[in-house]
Scaffold this motif. Structure first.
Motif, PDB file in Angstrom:
ATOM      1  N   ASP A   1      -7.299   9.196  -7.459  1.00 55.14           N
ATOM      2  CA  ASP A   1      -6.170  10.082  -7.193  1.00 55.14           C
ATOM      3  C   ASP A   1      -5.037   9.339  -6.505  1.00 55.14           C
ATOM      4  O   ASP A   1      -3.859   9.683  -6.664  1.00 55.14           O
ATOM      5  CB  ASP A   1      -6.604  11.256  -6.305  1.00 55.14           C
ATOM      6  CG  ASP A   1      -7.551  12.206  -7.025  1.00 55.14           C
ATOM      7  OD1 ASP A   1      -7.265  12.536  -8.199  1.00 55.14           O
ATOM      8  OD2 ASP A   1      -8.557  12.611  -6.423  1.00 55.14           O
ATOM      9  N   ALA A   2      -5.396   8.324  -5.720  1.00 54.27           N
ATOM     10  CA  ALA A   2      -4.381   7.578  -4.978  1.00 54.27           C
ATOM     11  C   ALA A   2      -4.933   6.210  -4.580  1.00 54.27           C
ATOM     12  O   ALA A   2      -6.148   5.978  -4.596  1.00 54.27           O
ATOM     13  CB  ALA A   2      -3.953   8.355  -3.729  1.00 54.27           C
TER      14      ALA A   2
ATOM     15  N   LEU B   1       4.935  -4.043   4.368  1.00 54.94           N
ATOM     16  CA  LEU B   1       4.490  -4.037   2.977  1.00 54.94           C
ATOM     17  C   LEU B   1       4.907  -2.711   2.351  1.00 54.94           C
ATOM     18  O   LEU B   1       4.661  -1.645   2.906  1.00 54.94           O
ATOM     19  CB  LEU B   1       2.971  -4.211   2.908  1.00 54.94           C
ATOM     20  CG  LEU B   1       2.454  -5.551   3.436  1.00 54.94           C
ATOM     21  CD1 LEU B   1       0.985  -5.450   3.814  1.00 54.94           C
ATOM     22  CD2 LEU B   1       2.665  -6.645   2.402  1.00 54.94           C
ATOM     23  N   ARG B   2       5.542  -2.785   1.191  1.00 56.65           N
ATOM     24  CA  ARG B   2       6.097  -1.569   0.586  1.00 56.65           C
ATOM     25  C   ARG B   2       5.083  -0.782  -0.229  1.00 56.65           C
ATOM     26  O   ARG B   2       5.293   0.398  -0.498  1.00 56.65           O
ATOM     27  CB  ARG B   2       7.280  -1.940  -0.324  1.00 56.65           C
ATOM     28  CG  ARG B   2       8.495  -2.419   0.419  1.00 56.65           C
ATOM     29  CD  ARG B   2       9.623  -2.758  -0.530  1.00 56.65           C
ATOM     30  NE  ARG B   2       9.342  -3.955  -1.306  1.00 56.65           N
ATOM     31  CZ  ARG B   2      10.130  -4.422  -2.274  1.00 56.65           C
ATOM     32  NH1 ARG B   2      11.216  -3.750  -2.612  1.00 56.65           N
ATOM     33  NH2 ARG B   2       9.818  -5.520  -2.914  1.00 56.65           N
ATOM     34  N   ALA B   3       4.009  -1.417  -0.650  1.00 52.71           N
ATOM     35  CA  ALA B   3       3.104  -0.783  -1.607  1.00 52.71           C
ATOM     36  C   ALA B   3       1.752  -0.495  -0.976  1.00 52.71           C
ATOM     37  O   ALA B   3       0.719  -1.002  -1.401  1.00 52.71           O
ATOM     38  CB  ALA B   3       2.946  -1.665  -2.838  1.00 52.71           C
ATOM     39  N   SER B   4       1.734   0.335   0.062  1.00 52.50           N
ATOM     40  CA  SER B   4       0.494   0.656   0.768  1.00 52.50           C
ATOM     41  C   SER B   4      -0.115   1.989   0.349  1.00 52.50           C
ATOM     42  O   SER B   4      -1.261   2.272   0.686  1.00 52.50           O
ATOM     43  CB  SER B   4       0.741   0.658   2.282  1.00 52.50           C
ATOM     44  OG  SER B   4       1.070  -0.630   2.740  1.00 52.50           O
ATOM     45  N   PHE B   5       0.652   2.805  -0.354  1.00 52.56           N
ATOM     46  CA  PHE B   5       0.122   4.092  -0.811  1.00 52.56           C
ATOM     47  C   PHE B   5       0.859   4.525  -2.071  1.00 52.56           C
ATOM     48  O   PHE B   5       2.081   4.413  -2.167  1.00 52.56           O
ATOM     49  CB  PHE B   5       0.292   5.176   0.261  1.00 52.56           C
ATOM     50  CG  PHE B   5      -0.254   6.511  -0.156  1.00 52.56           C
ATOM     51  CD1 PHE B   5      -1.605   6.798  -0.030  1.00 52.56           C
ATOM     52  CD2 PHE B   5       0.587   7.481  -0.710  1.00 52.56           C
ATOM     53  CE1 PHE B   5      -2.118   8.020  -0.438  1.00 52.56           C
ATOM     54  CE2 PHE B   5       0.087   8.706  -1.111  1.00 52.56           C
ATOM     55  CZ  PHE B   5      -1.265   8.983  -0.985  1.00 52.56           C
ATOM     56  N   ALA B   6       0.103   5.016  -3.049  1.00 53.90           N
ATOM     57  CA  ALA B   6       0.699   5.539  -4.275  1.00 53.90           C
ATOM     58  C   ALA B   6      -0.231   6.595  -4.865  1.00 53.90           C
ATOM     59  O   ALA B   6      -1.457   6.511  -4.713  1.00 53.90           O
ATOM     60  CB  ALA B   6       0.945   4.417  -5.289  1.00 53.90           C
ATOM     61  N   ILE B   7       0.358   7.582  -5.518  1.00 51.60           N
ATOM     62  CA  ILE B   7      -0.400   8.653  -6.165  1.00 51.60           C
ATOM     63  C   ILE B   7      -0.369   8.436  -7.672  1.00 51.60           C
ATOM     64  O   ILE B   7       0.679   8.150  -8.245  1.00 51.60           O
ATOM     65  CB  ILE B   7       0.200  10.035  -5.824  1.00 51.60           C
ATOM     66  CG1 ILE B   7       0.156  10.276  -4.307  1.00 51.60           C
ATOM     67  CG2 ILE B   7      -0.541  11.150  -6.542  1.00 51.60           C
ATOM     68  CD1 ILE B   7       0.822  11.570  -3.861  1.00 51.60           C
ATOM     69  N   THR B   8      -1.513   8.582  -8.315  1.00 53.94           N
ATOM     70  CA  THR B   8      -1.585   8.375  -9.757  1.00 53.94           C
ATOM     71  C   THR B   8      -1.401   9.691 -10.506  1.00 53.94           C
ATOM     72  O   THR B   8      -1.490  10.781  -9.933  1.00 53.94           O
ATOM     73  CB  THR B   8      -2.932   7.760 -10.170  1.00 53.94           C
ATOM     74  OG1 THR B   8      -3.942   8.781 -10.115  1.00 53.94           O
ATOM     75  CG2 THR B   8      -3.320   6.599  -9.259  1.00 53.94           C
ATOM     76  N   ASN B   9      -1.187   9.562 -11.828  1.00 54.24           N
ATOM     77  CA  ASN B   9      -1.010  10.764 -12.654  1.00 54.24           C
ATOM     78  C   ASN B   9      -2.333  11.481 -12.929  1.00 54.24           C
ATOM     79  O   ASN B   9      -2.362  12.510 -13.600  1.00 54.24           O
ATOM     80  CB  ASN B   9      -0.316  10.422 -13.974  1.00 54.24           C
ATOM     81  CG  ASN B   9      -1.108   9.442 -14.826  1.00 54.24           C
ATOM     82  OD1 ASN B   9      -2.240   9.084 -14.513  1.00 54.24           O
ATOM     83  ND2 ASN B   9      -0.499   8.988 -15.911  1.00 54.24           N
TER      84      ASN B   9
END
Length: 536
Positions: free
Chosen positions: A112-113, A354-362
């Motif tokens: 999910d993330a 760091l800019r990419a520490s959390f992301a949500i997927t489709n």
């Protein structure tokens, strides 16, 4: 290496099928950034718990050194109790993460993330998978459901610019530390040697040269061998000499970070420092030191352990380092250069680490609850505990003035102690200046990195190329040029310092770099910078 083609082919096939099954893939995911006015039935839009009925999220992260599941830590138990969201963690050791990540994206079995300190690549993953609709836009969710993140971006417009992809969307959230050091490698001088020779602190490059000569010519080790090392450094950004180039009029920076080598911005123009006359002059100065035996011949081959050992023995006169443990070394402030050039040093502004520490997927069916969950991590009191220590545990003790004493933790504690300590690099947080000011460090007679920064503060210049995203095409083009350019520049840098020849070879060097595509590469950097400046 021979497995790359099958994985790439599988990724293309599965992603195409997966996106088709998601009702439009890219376009559908982009619409996630525009939330409807309806609040999901199970969601509390503002209050806690976040969800009325227990919700489980599948999230990928890094396995901490303890080997424990994140749910074993006290702070995550408290978060679950507060939010009513249980996380099913898929944790992978950092050494195995890239392989695991590639398989996740290629196979379509996405969580999910993603959650951890820089878990995704800033340079490739965010733009690539965001543009494909695999990572969903977050700005609409932030605006409606993430007040802590929203305030961070409103209070710090630069953060929003740094997080915005070329298509105008925000696909990831960062780790932020506004208390991080503003310097990397700085100069330290052996005060015992200065005192023994009754020498003043050098203030210019000429005075440093004379001081290094004195260090070489006297038996400062007391063993009748004159085997002391006047000056030493390393080729990593915590121990390199590139900020020293500022004494000649222009600092050099980030020479060990591929993709941002030798770049600065001056009056909104992106400059490649390694072809500038100041760079040439600085290298000539160091070549003089090497030629006269004043600079360590092992500087380009030693590692940090070797340099640290030399510092510990006190056999180096001037060293470039983060902060040597040997307190006989004191900070040597930046030096004035030839013809009265002002002393300057490279600043590394704190903020987004760091800019990419959390992301949500489709794949996530509960993005609203998920953004509320991660927003709670940016609550000042939660960020404080993730980055500094758990309140009520063994690392932060409450004071009567509302602040907290940081307690040094015992090494090799028992099996229960880890539960009271946050897995800092394996979590996501934002320690603003206000959060950092809440913690009182233990009193110490030892010099801290903050002390070093205070010495260097008035000399610092921030002309670095900003954190900004490149389009996929720009990244491909830069990679095509940069590998050869960077290799050639690094080779000549070491050769000229150690063996000389820069005067005779300089013009051919500049011409060869342009033949390798330097001019074209700089146009891409300028294009990306102009887009960054225009971002609202």
């Amino acid at each position: 290496m021979n497995k790359k083609w099958p994985i790439a082919a599988m990724a293309l096939t599965v992603m195409t099928a997966g996106l088709a099954g998601c009702g439009g893939g890219k376009d559908a995911a982009k619409e996630e950034g525009k939330q409807s006015s309806e609040v999901p039935a199970n969601l509390n839009a503002t209050d806690f718990p976040i969800v009325k009925e227990k919700l489980t999220l599948n999230i990928a992260g890094f396995k901490p050194p303890s080997g424990k599941d994140l749910n074993d830590y006290k702070i995550f138990k408290d978060i679950e109790a507060k939010t009513n969201i249980h996380v099913n963690w898929d944790l992978t050791p950092g050494s195995s993460w890239n392989e695991k990540k590639n398989l996740l994206f290629a196979g379509g079995e996405l969580p999910d993330a993603f959650y951890a300190h820089g878990i995704l690549s800033e340079d490739t993953d965010i733009v690539k998978y965001g543009s494909q609709g695999i990572l969903i836009p977050l700005e609409g969710l932030i605006d409606k459901y993430a007040p802590n993140v929203k305030k961070l971006l409103q209070d710090n417009p630069t953060y929003k610019k740094q997080l915005t992809a070329p298509d105008g969307h925000i696909y990831s959230l960062p780790t932020i530390d506004e208390g991080y050091s503003r310097t990397k490698s700085t100069m330290f001088i052996n005060k015992k040697w200065l005192d023994e020779l009754k020498l003043p602190m050098p203030t210019t490059t000429d005075e440093l040269y004379q001081t290094l000569k004195a260090f070489k010519e006297h038996d400062l080790g007391g063993n009748n061998k004159k085997d002391q090392i006047p000056l030493s450094f390393l080729q990593n950004w915590n121990s390199d000499v590139n900020s020293f180039f500022g004494a000649f009029g222009r600092v050099d920076r980030d020479v060990h970070k591929v993709g941002n080598n030798h770049l600065s911005v001056e009056k909104d123009k992106v400059v490649y420092t390694a072809v500038q006359p100041e760079y040439k002059e600085a290298i000539q100065y160091f070549n003089k030191l090497f030629a006269e035996g004043l600079a360590d011949q092992e500087s380009f081959t030693q590692d940090s352990k070797v340099l640290t050992a030399k510092e510990s023995k006190g056999i180096v006169g001037v060293t470039f380092d983060w902060n040597p443990a040997n307190q006989d070394y004191v900070s040597l402030p930046p030096l004035k250069g030839p013809n009265g050039k002002e002393a300057i040093w490279a600043e590394y502004p704190n903020g987004i680490l760091l800019r990419a520490s959390f992301a949500i997927t489709n794949k996530n069916k509960n993005p609203e609850a998920t953004i509320r969950w991660i927003d709670y991590m940016y609550d000042p009191m939660i960020s404080l505990q993730f980055s500094k220590g758990v309140i009520g545990g063994d690392s932060l003790k409450a004071r009567s003035d509302g602040k907290y004493d940081a307690i040094a933790l015992p090494q090799g504690g028992n099996d229960e102690e880890f539960k009271q300590v946050p897995p800092t690099a394996y979590t996501v947080w934002a320690t603003t200046k206000a959060v950092n000011d809440m913690v009182v460090a233990p009193k110490s007679n030892l010099r801290s990195k903050i002390d070093v920064d205070n010495v260097y503060g008035k000399y610092l210049v921030d002309n670095s190329f900003p954190k900004t995203y490149f389009t996929a095409e720009e990244s491909d083009q830069i990679s095509r040029y940069l590998t050869d350019i960077d290799s050639y520049v690094s080779k000549m840098y070491a050769k000229w310092m150690m063996s000389g020849g820069i005067d005779k070879e300089w013009d051919d060097y500049v011409k060869k770099l342009n033949d390798m595509g330097l001019d074209k590469m700089m146009k891409i950097y300028q294009q990306a910078y102009d887009r960054y400046k225009a971002t609202k």
